[in-house]
Design a protein around this motif. Structure first.
Motif, PDB file in Angstrom:
ATOM      1  N   THR A   3      -3.646   3.207   1.424  1.00 24.26           N
ATOM      2  CA  THR A   3      -4.492   2.548   0.436  1.00 24.26           C
ATOM      3  C   THR A   3      -3.618   2.030  -0.712  1.00 24.26           C
ATOM      4  OG1 THR A   3      -4.865   4.589  -0.814  1.00 24.26           O
ATOM      5  CG2 THR A   3      -6.497   4.045   0.875  1.00 24.26           C
ATOM      6  N   GLN A  38      -8.944   7.753   5.414  1.00 22.01           N
ATOM      7  CA  GLN A  38      -7.992   7.105   6.314  1.00 22.01           C
ATOM      8  C   GLN A  38      -7.411   8.084   7.336  1.00 22.01           C
ATOM      9  OE1 GLN A  38      -7.275   3.756   6.146  1.00 22.01           O
ATOM     10  NE2 GLN A  38      -8.839   3.657   4.554  1.00 22.01           N
ATOM     11  N   PHE A  87       0.844  -1.185   0.000  1.00 22.27           N
ATOM     12  CA  PHE A  87       0.000   0.000   0.000  1.00 22.27           C
ATOM     13  C   PHE A  87       0.881   1.236   0.000  1.00 22.27           C
ATOM     14  CE2 PHE A  87       0.983  -0.975   4.361  1.00 22.27           C
ATOM     15  CZ  PHE A  87       1.132   0.254   4.991  1.00 22.27           C
TER      16      PHE A  87
END
Length: 139
Positions: free
Chosen positions: A80, A106, A74
């Motif tokens: 992500t 996030q 990620f």
């Protein structure tokens, strides 16, 4: 050290946690293909403390050896795998040794420390994932 090296060193040293994170996200926007985790030692040393730099270099070596990802699958700046173009980055809190961000959906918590009179990232905490240092330390 030459005057050019001294100037370059001074220009890359910040003493505020907020300024360091601002530089990091300016230089490595989450919407770009630039990946800070894959950069060489001299670039990593600008943002991260010595321990985290060593862990990144070990990760790079592992990925080169296996021709695949090892522990990082990620983007460490967004938590992500795929970032959408309109992802926003917002500082929620900034103190002397910590910056909490909301990146898209996030929450990311940067822990900082002074190293050779310059602020450096010591670790990154992710909601639901844990610590970057712990992820990179898995054997």
């Amino acid at each position: 050290m030459s005057s050019t090296q001294a100037f370059a060193h001074n220009i890359s040293c910040v003493q505020s946690s907020r300024d360091l994170i601002s530089e990091l996200y300016r230089d490595y926007p989450v919407q770009s293909d630039k990946d800070i985790a894959g950069e060489p030692r001299h670039i990593l040393r600008h943002y991260f403390d010595a321990n985290l730099v060593q862990l990144f270099l070990a990760e790079q070596k592992c990925a080169a050896k296996t021709h695949d990802q090892c522990h990082l699958d990620f983007n460490i700046l967004s938590n992500t795998q795929n970032v959408v173009d309109d992802t926003s980055v917002r500082v929620l809190e900034a103190t002397e040794h910590r910056v909490k961000l909301k990146v898209g959906g996030q929450f990311i918590d940067f822990k900082m420390r002074m190293q050779q009179n310059c602020m450096r990232i010591q670790d990154i905490e992710y909601n639901g994932v844990g610590s970057l240092k712990d992820l990179l330390s898995i054997t």
